[in-house]
Design a protein around this motif. Sequence first.
Motif, short mmCIF file in Angstrom:
data_model
loop_
_atom_site.label_atom_id
_atom_site.label_comp_id
_atom_site.label_asym_id
_atom_site.label_seq_id
_atom_site.Cartn_x
_atom_site.Cartn_y
_atom_site.Cartn_z
N GLU A 10 0.82 -1.22 0.00
CA GLU A 10 0.00 0.00 0.00
C GLU A 10 0.85 1.27 0.00
O GLU A 10 0.35 2.34 0.27
CB GLU A 10 -0.91 0.01 1.22
CG GLU A 10 -1.97 -1.06 1.21
CD GLU A 10 -2.85 -1.01 2.44
OE1 GLU A 10 -2.50 -0.30 3.41
OE2 GLU A 10 -3.89 -1.67 2.43
N ASN A 11 2.15 1.14 -0.28
CA ASN A 11 3.09 2.26 -0.30
C ASN A 11 3.21 2.94 1.06
O ASN A 11 3.48 4.11 1.14
CB ASN A 11 2.73 3.29 -1.36
CG ASN A 11 2.90 2.74 -2.75
OD1 ASN A 11 3.72 1.86 -2.98
ND2 ASN A 11 2.11 3.24 -3.68
N GLY A 12 2.96 2.19 2.11
CA GLY A 12 3.15 2.73 3.45
C GLY A 12 4.62 2.67 3.82
O GLY A 12 5.45 2.13 3.10
N SER A 54 10.87 10.06 -9.96
CA SER A 54 9.74 10.88 -10.39
C SER A 54 10.25 12.10 -11.14
O SER A 54 9.63 12.55 -12.11
CB SER A 54 8.88 11.29 -9.21
OG SER A 54 9.62 12.13 -8.33
N GLY A 55 11.39 12.66 -10.75
CA GLY A 55 11.97 13.79 -11.46
C GLY A 55 12.43 13.40 -12.85
O GLY A 55 12.25 14.14 -13.82
N ILE A 56 13.00 12.22 -12.99
CA ILE A 56 13.46 11.73 -14.29
C ILE A 56 12.27 11.47 -15.20
O ILE A 56 12.29 11.83 -16.37
CB ILE A 56 14.31 10.45 -14.13
CG1 ILE A 56 15.63 10.79 -13.44
CG2 ILE A 56 14.57 9.80 -15.48
CD1 ILE A 56 16.43 9.57 -13.02
N ALA A 57 11.21 10.88 -14.65
CA ALA A 57 10.03 10.59 -15.46
C ALA A 57 9.38 11.88 -15.96
O ALA A 57 8.94 11.95 -17.11
CB ALA A 57 9.03 9.78 -14.64
N LYS A 58 9.34 12.89 -15.14
CA LYS A 58 8.75 14.16 -15.56
C LYS A 58 9.60 14.81 -16.66
O LYS A 58 9.08 15.36 -17.61
CB LYS A 58 8.61 15.11 -14.37
CG LYS A 58 7.53 14.69 -13.41
CD LYS A 58 7.45 15.64 -12.24
CE LYS A 58 6.40 15.19 -11.23
NZ LYS A 58 6.37 16.06 -10.05
N SER A 70 14.82 6.00 4.17
CA SER A 70 15.23 7.29 3.62
C SER A 70 15.83 7.12 2.23
O SER A 70 15.62 7.96 1.36
CB SER A 70 16.24 7.96 4.55
OG SER A 70 17.40 7.16 4.69
N LEU A 71 16.56 6.03 2.00
CA LEU A 71 17.10 5.77 0.68
C LEU A 71 15.99 5.53 -0.33
O LEU A 71 16.06 6.00 -1.47
CB LEU A 71 18.04 4.56 0.71
CG LEU A 71 19.37 4.76 1.42
CD1 LEU A 71 20.14 3.45 1.49
CD2 LEU A 71 20.21 5.80 0.70
N CYS A 72 14.98 4.82 0.08
CA CYS A 72 13.85 4.55 -0.79
C CYS A 72 13.14 5.85 -1.16
O CYS A 72 12.74 6.05 -2.31
CB CYS A 72 12.89 3.58 -0.11
SG CYS A 72 11.51 3.07 -1.15
N GLY A 73 12.97 6.73 -0.21
CA GLY A 73 12.34 8.01 -0.47
C GLY A 73 13.15 8.86 -1.44
O GLY A 73 12.61 9.51 -2.33
#
Length: 71
Positions: free
Chosen positions: A33-35, A59-63, A49-52
């Motif tokens: 659930e992405n918790g 997400s920056g690369i995808a944008k 923190s590494l995962c975050g």
Amino acid sequence: MNSWQEWVVALLLLLCAVRIGMSIYSFFHRVKENGNPCSNCISGCESGSLCGKERAECSGIAKKKKKSCCG
């Protein structure tokens, strides 16, 4: 298992196995659930923190890719 002590030990082992199974299930259910899987950690969770950071980078690369493809 003739004596009552053996039955009690078997019952305790079964309860321990159920508890461990529930913990594993809840961990993977939260991850699905992405918790935050490290929300119950006592010490700092470095993997969280590494995962975050990786999510933010991805997400920056995808944008950027979307903007460059359309233009």
